[in-house]
Write an enzyme that holds these catalytic residues in place. Sequence first.
Site, PDB file in Angstrom:
ATOM      1  N   HIS A 322      45.113  18.057  52.342  1.00  0.00           N
ATOM      2  CA  HIS A 322      46.134  17.733  53.349  1.00  0.00           C
ATOM      3  C   HIS A 322      47.387  17.164  52.697  1.00  0.00           C
ATOM      4  O   HIS A 322      48.509  17.583  52.998  1.00  0.00           O
ATOM      5  CB  HIS A 322      45.557  16.733  54.355  1.00  0.00           C
ATOM      6  N   GLU A 323      47.201  16.198  51.787  1.00  0.00           N
ATOM      7  CA  GLU A 323      48.359  15.575  51.124  1.00  0.00           C
ATOM      8  C   GLU A 323      49.162  16.602  50.319  1.00  0.00           C
ATOM      9  O   GLU A 323      50.399  16.573  50.324  1.00  0.00           O
ATOM     10  CB  GLU A 323      47.888  14.443  50.203  1.00  0.00           C
ATOM     11  N   HIS A 326      51.650  18.599  52.229  1.00  0.00           N
ATOM     12  CA  HIS A 326      52.982  17.998  52.363  1.00  0.00           C
ATOM     13  C   HIS A 326      53.877  18.446  51.197  1.00  0.00           C
ATOM     14  O   HIS A 326      55.058  18.738  51.397  1.00  0.00           O
ATOM     15  CB  HIS A 326      52.876  16.469  52.381  1.00  0.00           C
ATOM     16  N   GLU A 402      52.403  16.624  59.892  1.00  0.00           N
ATOM     17  CA  GLU A 402      50.971  16.336  59.782  1.00  0.00           C
ATOM     18  C   GLU A 402      50.135  17.528  60.240  1.00  0.00           C
ATOM     19  O   GLU A 402      49.156  17.896  59.585  1.00  0.00           O
ATOM     20  CB  GLU A 402      50.619  15.090  60.601  1.00  0.00           C
TER      21      GLU A 402
END
Length: 467
Positions: A322-323, A326, A402
């Site tokens: 997930h990070e 970004h 997100e």
Amino acid sequence: MGWLDMFDNINYMHWSLGFVTAEFCWDLFLILRQRRTVKDNRTPNDDVKKLMDEETYKKARLYSLEKINFGIVKDFYHELELLGITLSFFLAKLWNFSGQSIQYLGFTDELIQSNMFLLQTTILSFVVHLPWSLYSTFVVEERHGFNKMTLGFYFKDTLKKMAVSQIITTILVTPLIWLIKWGGDYFFVYAWAFTFAFTMFIFFIYMDFIAPLFDKYTPVPESPLRTAIEDLAKSISFPLTKLYVVDGSKRSAHSNAFFYGFYKNKRIVLFDTLLDDTCNPMIGLDEDGNKRQFPAEDTTTARTTGKGKGCSQEEVVAVLGHELGHWYHGHVWKPMILNQFLILGMFYTFGILVTNKKMLADFGFVDEQPTLISLLVIFQFIFSPFNRVMSAVSVYITRCFEFQADRFAVGLGLGEKLQSSLVKLVTDNLSFPLADKLFSTFNYSHPPILERLAAIRAEMSKKSKSE
């Protein structure tokens, strides 16, 4: 006659306080809606039961209620404090006192007086807000099992942060004031260029020189976790150069992970509270990362911390998926570029507003019009409606980011583990899983957990159908 002359009949201080008070009332309305949501949902519904057991839900509910109640009281106090400070012209009185202070030391320069004013403001703010901070840390957080600090560590850490912050502020403010005075008609360009360069400089040095003053960043040793994270980075060409674990557990039981760095020098930081005992490579190592020596009969101490929380290796990899989403979608540099345009525009607008002498006079600065005070008044009070709008826009954009980062992790095949990791993070941090729609829209930069899980499941279903 300038266009600002049309505002000559208004009192800028009263107008600003009117908006600040309206903003406070709006925020209070929102938080009371969330308080009602938390208070009324005494038992978990069917969706929440899939996330946590009833005992954990009860703990999360009580923790959320206590934080909300404390926050309401604190916000009321801060609103009254702001009104009192402004209506009593306290800033003007403190500015005069800072001038007297430097005269006592043999100085009369405005730059020196500006830094003395900031120092005195910092000290006063620390003293006035100390009881609130102590109560939050040693009562609210302590009661619910999150505070890990002793009183001595708290004061040492807080004073160190104050000192570092004051040094950075001095280095920023002194040249900025000089540029505004020196720059003439195009000062806003020079002021923006300097603040941009300074921000980038702090960004580059922060993790190497500033952050280690407060926390210990230990390189992750050779381990299955390190190999799994490096494999993930390679699979998407993420230029990982260093991988650290930070000892966040010495402050709080809350968990986190993040990456930082520019171009080909990216680093990942894991909070030790994020890792469970099955994957934490730091268990059994001393503070220098060397293997500890344990008695031969002791076979458990080297393997466990006993905290019983955190994510497994697969779940940590999913969190980082997930990070890294970004990073892949440019969620760091896109807002940064937008912010630079906004800051440039705000400096330009400041140049127009600062010529209106009545503005500062309404805040009690009749005889003097110090540049620092102009910056504080215009950026904090006059720009407050704009700042509020941009805050709401920022929350909306971040929520979109997100969801996009979650979709990226699902695309990597990490959807199942991302869901389980999010559930663990919610339960470990006692995050209340239900949110009032209006409150979350304006306050939650991260989507509520039920919305987020539903979006992940929808993306997984879409992905499976396309395969």
